[in-house]
Design an enzyme around this catalytic site. Structure first.
Site, PDB file in Angstrom:
ATOM      1  N   GLU A   1      11.171  13.307   0.975  1.00 48.30           N
ATOM      2  CA  GLU A   1      11.466  12.227   1.915  1.00 48.30           C
ATOM      3  C   GLU A   1      12.454  11.277   1.244  1.00 48.30           C
ATOM      4  O   GLU A   1      12.193  10.763   0.157  1.00 48.30           O
ATOM      5  CB  GLU A   1      10.196  11.469   2.313  1.00 48.30           C
ATOM      6  CG  GLU A   1       9.349  12.201   3.329  1.00 48.30           C
ATOM      7  CD  GLU A   1       8.178  11.370   3.838  1.00 48.30           C
ATOM      8  OE1 GLU A   1       8.044  10.195   3.434  1.00 48.30           O
ATOM      9  OE2 GLU A   1       7.393  11.897   4.644  1.00 48.30           O
TER      10      GLU A   1
ATOM     11  N   ASP B   1       7.639  -1.513   5.326  1.00 47.70           N
ATOM     12  CA  ASP B   1       7.657  -1.297   3.882  1.00 47.70           C
ATOM     13  C   ASP B   1       7.143  -2.518   3.131  1.00 47.70           C
ATOM     14  O   ASP B   1       7.458  -3.656   3.469  1.00 47.70           O
ATOM     15  CB  ASP B   1       9.076  -0.967   3.411  1.00 47.70           C
ATOM     16  CG  ASP B   1       9.562   0.366   3.954  1.00 47.70           C
ATOM     17  OD1 ASP B   1       8.720   1.264   4.114  1.00 47.70           O
ATOM     18  OD2 ASP B   1      10.761   0.506   4.228  1.00 47.70           O
TER      19      ASP B   1
END
Length: 269
Positions: A49, A60
């Site tokens: 990824e 995030d």
């Protein structure tokens, strides 16, 4: 059939679980990403990824936000990310690469380069899947079909708070694998409750027939091994970024290989 589907089918045949490391493209140094990707494969990664740097990454935590800021300061955006994948593909045509990011960079890319150009350019570069955090599954059927026509997969997140309706929406459009976010909150947060993950995955599998990867909060080989007993894949991101932050250029790839080899060994035990 996509490279992701082929990879999971092979792993299932072998009775093994997928190791999926995450790294923000362009972190910690702009030019190191392709070498780091090759190092991950050498250490036993099955899928990579690659995070697309973005200035407002709402899902995030501080670790990956900081990595994204560093990558942006290094001059890395979506055009450069595709260039990294092209470079990686010169030597590796088998390991799937998933781009993980947000809608804004993709939409800006198409505004600058032409309608639907991103999907064409991503396919040409050798990208195998997209995980666009803020794309709602109920609005993605046409986009998912466009990707499938290029042997690319559209991957979605599920969380402890996901409703049955959300799981059904994801099941209708997702391919490749789904990514179960094992903690409430943002990436890298909190301690992982493996019992809660074990309880949730059968619920997901009632609706989702493709492989389920688990991430957020997996920080060591022992936790990865515990999660792999119930999941099809283990995703590790924040821990790798923390480990590499502040390290000199020459240590980046060896440190990553050493860490991931330990995780791979635990998954295969």
């Amino acid at each position: 059939m996509s490279r992701i589907t082929t990879t999971f089918a092979k792993l299932q045949e072998e009775g093994r679980k997928a190791l999926i490391p995450y790294i923000t493209a362009g972190f910690p140094f702009a030019a190191i990403t392709p070498s780091l990707m090759h190092g991950m494969v050498e250490a036993g990664a099955d899928v990579i990824e690659l995070g697309v740097p973005f200035s407002d990454p709402m899902a995030d935590g501080p670790t990956i936000q900081k990595a994204g800021d560093r990558a942006i300061a290094n001059g890395v955006g979506l055009v450069q990310v595709l260039a990294y994948v092209r470079e990686f593909r010169q030597k590796n045509q088998t390991t799937p690469v998933v781009l993980m990011g947000y809608a804004n960079p993709v939409e800006r890319y198409d505004q600058i380069h032409g309608k639907d150009r991103f999907v064409d350019d991503a396919a040409e570069a050798g990208v195998d899947g997209l995980l666009i955090v803020d794309y709602p599954p109920e609005e993605c059927e046409a986009f998912a079909a466009q990707l499938r026509a290029r042997d690319m997969d559209l991957i979605f997140l599920l969380a402890p708070t996901s409703t049955t309706e959300r799981m059904q929406q994801v099941a209708r459009v997702a391919s490749g694998y789904v990514y179960y976010v094992s903690l409430k909150g943002v990436t890298g947060s909190g301690a992982l409750d493996t019992a809660a993950v074990e309880a949730m995955l059968p619920r997901i599998r009632e609706h989702v027939s493709i492989p389920v990867g688990v991430g957020f909060g997996i920080r060591d080989a022992a936790t990865a091994q515990a999660i792999s007993r119930v999941a099809d894949a283990v995703v590790i991101g924040s821990r790798i970024i923390e480990m590499l932050d502040g390290q000199p250029h020459e240590k980046i790839v060896p440190l990553t290989i050493d860490f991931l080899r330990g995780v791979r060994k635990a998954l295969d035990a």
